[in-house]
Design a protein around this motif. Structure first.
Motif, short mmCIF file in Angstrom:
data_model
loop_
_atom_site.label_atom_id
_atom_site.label_comp_id
_atom_site.label_asym_id
_atom_site.label_seq_id
_atom_site.Cartn_x
_atom_site.Cartn_y
_atom_site.Cartn_z
N TYR A 206 -66.43 9.37 3.54
CA TYR A 206 -65.25 10.25 3.57
C TYR A 206 -64.49 10.15 2.25
O TYR A 206 -64.25 9.07 1.72
N ALA A 207 -64.09 11.30 1.74
CA ALA A 207 -63.28 11.34 0.53
C ALA A 207 -62.46 12.63 0.56
O ALA A 207 -63.02 13.72 0.72
N ALA A 208 -61.15 12.50 0.42
CA ALA A 208 -60.28 13.67 0.42
C ALA A 208 -59.22 13.48 -0.65
O ALA A 208 -58.54 12.46 -0.69
N ALA A 209 -59.10 14.47 -1.51
CA ALA A 209 -58.11 14.40 -2.58
C ALA A 209 -56.73 14.82 -2.10
O ALA A 209 -55.72 14.52 -2.73
N ALA A 210 -56.68 15.52 -0.96
CA ALA A 210 -55.42 15.96 -0.38
C ALA A 210 -55.55 15.92 1.14
O ALA A 210 -56.66 15.92 1.67
N PRO A 211 -54.44 15.84 1.86
CA PRO A 211 -54.52 15.82 3.33
C PRO A 211 -55.27 17.04 3.86
O PRO A 211 -55.16 18.14 3.32
N ILE A 212 -56.02 16.84 4.93
CA ILE A 212 -56.83 17.90 5.53
C ILE A 212 -56.36 18.13 6.96
O ILE A 212 -56.30 17.18 7.76
N PRO A 213 -56.02 19.37 7.34
CA PRO A 213 -55.69 19.63 8.75
C PRO A 213 -56.83 19.16 9.65
O PRO A 213 -57.99 19.48 9.42
N VAL A 214 -56.49 18.39 10.66
CA VAL A 214 -57.53 17.76 11.46
C VAL A 214 -58.41 18.79 12.16
O VAL A 214 -59.63 18.60 12.29
N GLU A 215 -57.84 19.90 12.59
CA GLU A 215 -58.64 20.92 13.27
C GLU A 215 -59.67 21.50 12.31
O GLU A 215 -60.82 21.77 12.69
N ASP A 216 -59.28 21.71 11.04
CA ASP A 216 -60.23 22.23 10.05
C ASP A 216 -61.37 21.25 9.83
O ASP A 216 -62.54 21.63 9.75
N TYR A 217 -61.02 19.97 9.74
CA TYR A 217 -62.04 18.96 9.51
C TYR A 217 -63.02 18.90 10.67
O TYR A 217 -64.24 18.90 10.48
N LEU A 218 -62.50 18.87 11.88
CA LEU A 218 -63.38 18.77 13.05
C LEU A 218 -64.28 19.99 13.20
O LEU A 218 -65.44 19.88 13.60
N SER A 219 -63.75 21.16 12.87
CA SER A 219 -64.58 22.35 13.00
C SER A 219 -65.72 22.35 11.99
O SER A 219 -66.76 22.96 12.22
N ARG A 220 -65.53 21.65 10.87
CA ARG A 220 -66.59 21.59 9.85
C ARG A 220 -67.65 20.56 10.19
O ARG A 220 -68.83 20.78 9.94
N VAL A 221 -67.21 19.42 10.74
CA VAL A 221 -68.17 18.31 10.86
C VAL A 221 -68.78 18.16 12.24
O VAL A 221 -69.77 17.46 12.39
N THR A 222 -68.20 18.79 13.27
CA THR A 222 -68.69 18.59 14.62
C THR A 222 -69.42 19.83 15.12
O THR A 222 -68.89 20.92 15.07
N LYS A 223 -70.61 19.66 15.58
CA LYS A 223 -71.40 20.73 16.17
C LYS A 223 -71.74 20.33 17.60
O LYS A 223 -72.72 19.63 17.84
N ALA A 224 -70.90 20.76 18.53
CA ALA A 224 -71.06 20.29 19.90
C ALA A 224 -71.60 21.35 20.84
O ALA A 224 -71.86 21.08 22.00
N SER A 225 -71.78 22.59 20.38
CA SER A 225 -72.12 23.67 21.31
C SER A 225 -73.44 23.44 22.02
O SER A 225 -73.65 23.92 23.12
N SER A 226 -74.35 22.70 21.39
CA SER A 226 -75.64 22.46 22.03
C SER A 226 -75.52 21.53 23.22
O SER A 226 -76.43 21.42 24.04
N ALA A 227 -74.38 20.83 23.36
CA ALA A 227 -74.22 19.85 24.44
C ALA A 227 -73.56 20.45 25.67
O ALA A 227 -73.41 19.76 26.67
#
Length: 550
Positions: free
Chosen positions: A290-311
């Motif tokens: 993990y590396a972030a130069a500025a704060p990231i909205p948590v919803e944006d981060y989760l939508s990018r890294v989590t792929k749960a639809s197959s479950a």
């Protein structure tokens, strides 16, 4: 209100009460089978090599049993390194979950073997103290996650500082652990603190002896000097309070220090723990890269890294309903919350009523289900709330998990079975505003899940003491209604001491008067309808009002 499961031949606790009122999610009464916390386990066997991929249990009994096994593995010098790392990460996650659920204590704690109990108690207490110090954050921090220095190297620095300044090595280790996970967190705090021991630059200038604030040895030695200068030898707690002005912080440091003092090998477990951030979407584990130069909205981060639809269990028909609703979600993404809630909930008007669509019970593993072709009163509000947070299928599934389950953990024991769980458990979905609406509200102490007639509504779940505030229906006047907002969730107060509400719906300020948009099981309806609010109120004792947090 509680919700049951299609996996049992009975439906839900909600059904018991709903048959007593004209509107609701009616069905047959479940069996009254008492819960059992189980007997304390004997010495749990160490984790085996095959346990590296073992998932975290969702119910408190199995969670405690698995935690005991992982604790054994972490204390065994012969445990392979890969098993150690997996056991430590599960240990950390288990303590976070158990720390957030004091209502599970009566089930989990008796299962911990006596020789592990003191460490268990310290870890649970430390988690609760630290959790009480800060509110969940809406953004992930501008940090980098880096590999910490080896545990043996850090131990050398702790011992060196102990010899030089008389500050116990385990206290220094506990501070290093709490502040930055032994230097795993590289970043500046919101207050401007820096380095592995989180010093303000001005304080480090006074106690760092000309060293580097980012260097582990220099920072640890500075911490020894600082604590000694603040009277550590005379009053340890006072010195720790000067390090961080919080009594909860002092207690947490003492808890972790006690674990390390009892067994220095515990350092190798803590050293493997990851970095969690307590967010408005629940716990988020930051990956090692993990590396972030500025704060990231948590919803944006989760939508990018989590792929749960197959479950998720999603039939073709439900997928079609979901895609249409997501189209509306995208269209209304810039609208005000009331308009968005009305437009999204309107998509379900006329949807057939269907009870018992969730899968999971005391004996049947939970499955993430999204049955949008038919809904009951609780799944309707589940889906609307998840849609409000979504513009894609993946976002919807992730949001549904956060709305439906405690700690984002899909499981029967972590499902939010009761309406007031939305406000009382994390991640919070709504705020209980009932008491703010009128001076006529009533507070009732309840034991949720315990039937007044004996037994429990949902076998396998603990009884949860909770004070429920409701507003009697006779006191709901125009002055109260003017304070409601379209999108508020209304629950019909339950007179049974084991339930909070018996039915739920969505408040809508309609052009012809206030409405309750709800999945009605009445024979005349059997679908999602708009019921005139004042007509509905004449059929129930009172209401509990939750306002969504977004």
């Amino acid at each position: 209100m509680s919700r049951g499961s299609r996996a049992r031949p009975v439906v839900s606790a909600l059904a018991v009460a709903c048959v007593l009122i004209p509107t609701g999610c009616s069905a047959a009464e479940p069996r009254a089978t008492p819960t059992s916390a189980g007997a304390p386990t004997a010495a749990a066997p160490p984790a085996a090599a095959s346990d590296t991929a073992r998932p975290l249990a969702a119910d408190p009994a199995h969670l405690a049993d698995d935690l005991a096994a992982d604790e054994r593995a972490l204390r065994d010098p012969g445990t392979p390194d890969t098993v150690l790392s997996a056991a430590a990460r599960r240990q950390q996650a288990a303590y976070r979950v158990l720390g957030r659920h004091p209502e599970w204590d009566a089930i989990a704690r008796p299962r911990i073997p006596p020789d592990l109990l003191a460490g268990y108690d310290h870890n649970i207490d430390a988690r609760r103290q630290l959790a009480a110090m800060a509110r969940p954050r809406a953004t992930l921090p501008a940090w980098r996650i880096v590999a910490p220095r080896p545990a043996d190297e850090l131990m050398g620095y702790y011992r060196e500082a102990e010899t030089a300044f008389g500050v116990n090595w385990n206290v220094l280790a506990a501070i290093n652990f709490v502040e930055t996970a032994f230097g795993r967190v590289a970043g500046v705090s919101t207050a401007g603190a820096q380095g592995p021991m989180q010093f303000m630059p001005s304080t480090f200038a006074a106690y760092g002896a000309g060293g580097d604030i980012l260097a582990p040895r220099d920072a640890i030695m500075a911490a020894g000097r600082y604590l000694a200068a603040n009277g550590f030898a005379r009053d340890r707690d006072h010195a720790l309070y000067r390090y961080n002005n919080s009594l909860q912080y002092v207690r947490a440091i003492n808890d972790y220090a006690a674990v390390l003092a009892a067994d220095p090998a515990g350092l190798r477990a803590y050293h493997r723990w990851g970095v969690y951030v307590n967010t408005t979407a629940g716990d988020v584990l930051l990956p090692d890269d993990y590396a972030a130069a500025a704060p990231i909205p948590v919803e944006d981060y989760l939508s990018r890294v989590t792929k749960a639809s197959s479950a998720v269990r999603l039939s073709p028909g439900s997928a079609a309903v979901l895609d249409a609703a997501l189209g509306v979600a995208r269209e209304t993404s810039g609208a005000n919350p009331a308009e968005r809630a009305e437009r999204l909930s309107r998509q379900f008007l006329g949807t057939p009523y269907g009870a018992d669509t969730l899968v999971g019970s005391e004996t049947v593993p939970e499955q993430l289900a999204a049955e949008l072709e038919r809904v009951d009163c609780f799944t309707l509000v589940d889906y609307v709330e998840a849609l409000k947070r979504s513009t894609s299928r993946d976002q919807f599934v992730n949001a549904l998990i956060r709305v439906r389950y405690k700690d984002n953990a899909v499981g029967f024991a972590t499902r939010k079975h009761f309406f007031t769980d939305w406000a009382a458990t994390g991640p919070a979905v709504a705020t209980d505003i009932t008491a703010t609406l009128s001076r006529n509200t009533v507070e009732v102490a309840k034991n949720l899940n315990r039937k007044d007639s004996g037994g429990v509504y949902l076998p396998g779940l603990p009884v949860v003491p909770r004070t429920v505030t409701y507003l009697p229906s006779a006191a709901v006047d125009d002055g109260v209604v003017t304070q409601l907002r379209t999108g508020d969730y209304l629950g019909a107060y339950a007179e049974d001491g084991g339930l909070d509400v018996t039915h739920v719906g969505i408040y809508v300020a309609g052009p012809d008067g206030p409405l309750l948009r709800n999945a009605s099981s009445l024979s005349a309806n059997q679908k999602v309808v708009d019921s005139p609010l004042f007509d509905y109120l004449r059929t129930v004792p009172g209401i509990v009002v939750l306002r969504p947090v977004q």
